[in-house]
Scaffold this motif. Sequence first.
Motif, PDB file in Angstrom:
ATOM      1  N   ILE A 197       0.836  -1.201   0.000  1.00 42.23           N
ATOM      2  CA  ILE A 197       0.000   0.000   0.000  1.00 42.23           C
ATOM      3  C   ILE A 197       0.867   1.246   0.000  1.00 42.23           C
ATOM      4  N   ARG A 198       1.894   1.252   0.836  1.00 47.10           N
ATOM      5  CA  ARG A 198       2.802   2.393   0.897  1.00 47.10           C
ATOM      6  C   ARG A 198       3.499   2.608  -0.449  1.00 47.10           C
ATOM      7  N   SER A 199       3.930   1.522  -1.085  1.00 48.73           N
ATOM      8  CA  SER A 199       4.601   1.612  -2.385  1.00 48.73           C
ATOM      9  C   SER A 199       3.672   2.188  -3.453  1.00 48.73           C
ATOM     10  N   ILE A 200       2.438   1.717  -3.472  1.00 45.69           N
ATOM     11  CA  ILE A 200       1.466   2.216  -4.456  1.00 45.69           C
ATOM     12  C   ILE A 200       1.168   3.689  -4.213  1.00 45.69           C
ATOM     13  N   LYS A 201       1.025   4.070  -2.947  1.00 41.56           N
ATOM     14  CA  LYS A 201       0.758   5.484  -2.641  1.00 41.56           C
ATOM     15  C   LYS A 201       1.925   6.367  -3.081  1.00 41.56           C
ATOM     16  N   ASP A 202       3.143   5.874  -2.914  1.00 41.03           N
ATOM     17  CA  ASP A 202       4.310   6.634  -3.362  1.00 41.03           C
ATOM     18  C   ASP A 202       4.297   6.810  -4.877  1.00 41.03           C
ATOM     19  N   GLU A 203       3.980   5.721  -5.601  1.00 40.59           N
ATOM     20  CA  GLU A 203       3.894   5.814  -7.062  1.00 40.59           C
ATOM     21  C   GLU A 203       2.809   6.793  -7.486  1.00 40.59           C
ATOM     22  N   MET A 204       1.664   6.727  -6.810  1.00 46.79           N
ATOM     23  CA  MET A 204       0.557   7.621  -7.140  1.00 46.79           C
ATOM     24  C   MET A 204       0.937   9.073  -6.867  1.00 46.79           C
ATOM     25  N   ASP A 205       1.647   9.322  -5.774  1.00 50.40           N
ATOM     26  CA  ASP A 205       2.083  10.687  -5.461  1.00 50.40           C
ATOM     27  C   ASP A 205       3.008  11.232  -6.537  1.00 50.40           C
ATOM     28  N   GLU A 206       3.902  10.386  -7.043  1.00 44.60           N
ATOM     29  CA  GLU A 206       4.804  10.811  -8.117  1.00 44.60           C
ATOM     30  C   GLU A 206       4.025  11.150  -9.387  1.00 44.60           C
ATOM     31  N   LEU A 207       3.059  10.291  -9.724  1.00 43.88           N
ATOM     32  CA  LEU A 207       2.240  10.559 -10.913  1.00 43.88           C
ATOM     33  C   LEU A 207       1.401  11.815 -10.732  1.00 43.88           C
ATOM     34  N   LYS A 208       0.850  12.005  -9.532  1.00 41.23           N
ATOM     35  CA  LYS A 208       0.069  13.214  -9.254  1.00 41.23           C
ATOM     36  C   LYS A 208       0.923  14.450  -9.460  1.00 41.23           C
ATOM     37  N   LYS A 209       2.120  14.404  -8.948  1.00 41.04           N
ATOM     38  CA  LYS A 209       3.029  15.551  -9.044  1.00 41.04           C
ATOM     39  C   LYS A 209       3.262  15.928 -10.505  1.00 41.04           C
ATOM     40  N   VAL A 210       3.562  14.927 -11.323  1.00 43.27           N
ATOM     41  CA  VAL A 210       3.829  15.182 -12.740  1.00 43.27           C
ATOM     42  C   VAL A 210       2.573  15.677 -13.450  1.00 43.27           C
ATOM     43  N   LEU A 211       1.451  15.021 -13.191  1.00 44.23           N
ATOM     44  CA  LEU A 211       0.217  15.378 -13.900  1.00 44.23           C
ATOM     45  C   LEU A 211      -0.338  16.730 -13.455  1.00 44.23           C
ATOM     46  N   TYR A 212      -0.315  17.016 -12.155  1.00 45.07           N
ATOM     47  CA  TYR A 212      -0.791  18.322 -11.689  1.00 45.07           C
ATOM     48  C   TYR A 212       0.125  19.443 -12.180  1.00 45.07           C
ATOM     49  N   GLU A 213       1.400  19.143 -12.314  1.00 42.19           N
ATOM     50  CA  GLU A 213       2.340  20.152 -12.820  1.00 42.19           C
ATOM     51  C   GLU A 213       1.974  20.552 -14.244  1.00 42.19           C
ATOM     52  N   LYS A 214       1.568  19.569 -15.041  1.00 43.42           N
ATOM     53  CA  LYS A 214       1.236  19.864 -16.430  1.00 43.42           C
ATOM     54  C   LYS A 214      -0.198  20.375 -16.583  1.00 43.42           C
ATOM     55  N   PHE A 215      -1.155  19.740 -15.887  1.00 48.05           N
ATOM     56  CA  PHE A 215      -2.560  20.049 -16.126  1.00 48.05           C
ATOM     57  C   PHE A 215      -3.187  20.969 -15.088  1.00 48.05           C
ATOM     58  N   GLY A 216      -2.550  21.163 -13.965  1.00 47.55           N
ATOM     59  CA  GLY A 216      -3.082  22.049 -12.937  1.00 47.55           C
ATOM     60  C   GLY A 216      -4.456  21.619 -12.477  1.00 47.55           C
ATOM     61  N   ASN A 217      -5.391  22.547 -12.429  1.00 46.04           N
ATOM     62  CA  ASN A 217      -6.751  22.279 -11.964  1.00 46.04           C
ATOM     63  C   ASN A 217      -7.627  21.601 -13.016  1.00 46.04           C
ATOM     64  N   ALA A 218      -7.084  21.393 -14.223  1.00 49.79           N
ATOM     65  CA  ALA A 218      -7.874  20.778 -15.283  1.00 49.79           C
ATOM     66  C   ALA A 218      -8.039  19.269 -15.074  1.00 49.79           C
ATOM     67  N   ILE A 219      -7.322  18.718 -14.102  1.00 47.77           N
ATOM     68  CA  ILE A 219      -7.414  17.279 -13.843  1.00 47.77           C
ATOM     69  C   ILE A 219      -7.656  17.074 -12.345  1.00 47.77           C
ATOM     70  N   ASN A 220      -8.472  16.090 -12.024  1.00 46.52           N
ATOM     71  CA  ASN A 220      -8.763  15.775 -10.624  1.00 46.52           C
ATOM     72  C   ASN A 220      -8.324  14.349 -10.363  1.00 46.52           C
ATOM     73  N   LEU A 221      -7.296  14.182  -9.544  1.00 41.90           N
ATOM     74  CA  LEU A 221      -6.763  12.862  -9.250  1.00 41.90           C
ATOM     75  C   LEU A 221      -7.006  12.460  -7.801  1.00 41.90           C
ATOM     76  N   GLU A 222      -7.914  13.149  -7.139  1.00 44.26           N
ATOM     77  CA  GLU A 222      -8.213  12.815  -5.752  1.00 44.26           C
ATOM     78  C   GLU A 222      -9.217  11.682  -5.718  1.00 44.26           C
ATOM     79  N   ARG A 223      -9.142  10.890  -4.666  1.00 46.53           N
ATOM     80  CA  ARG A 223     -10.020   9.718  -4.536  1.00 46.53           C
ATOM     81  C   ARG A 223     -11.427  10.151  -4.169  1.00 46.53           C
TER      82      ARG A 223
END
Length: 132
Positions: free
Chosen positions: A106-132
């Motif tokens: 679970i911790r490993s998956i959350k870390d991967e998701m945080d990395e993807l969130k960082k990259v995607l929010y950096e590019k798309f900003g508020n245009a994308i919602n990645l919250e559960r």
Amino acid sequence: MSLQMLPAGQESPDVSVSWEDQQRINGFSKLNSRLSELEDLYQQKKDENEYLEDVGTEIELVDEDDLVQYKIGDAFYWLKQSEVVERLEGESESTVTELNDLEDKIRSIKDEMDELKKVLYEKFGNAINLER
């Protein structure tokens, strides 16, 4: 992932989605699904461990030489209290090991998701919602 409408008067930023971005979004979605499955399994194992601890506490009240019914597979067998205590301890240790493994996954998956969130929010900003 959920879709949300933009507030009135706010326009969607004109951001193109590259193939790599789409792969990241798909990867995030798969990780999110896997995380939900693992969290459900973790809760089941946690409940099972609590049950084993409760049964272990109750079984200690029985005399060592008394016979106790113990479920193995689909059948119940009469075993000595001491043998049942040993089996319960073994099951509890196994469950704790599984819980620790699940926590790591679970911790490993959350870390991967945080990395993807960082990259995607950096590019798309508020245009994308990645919250559960």
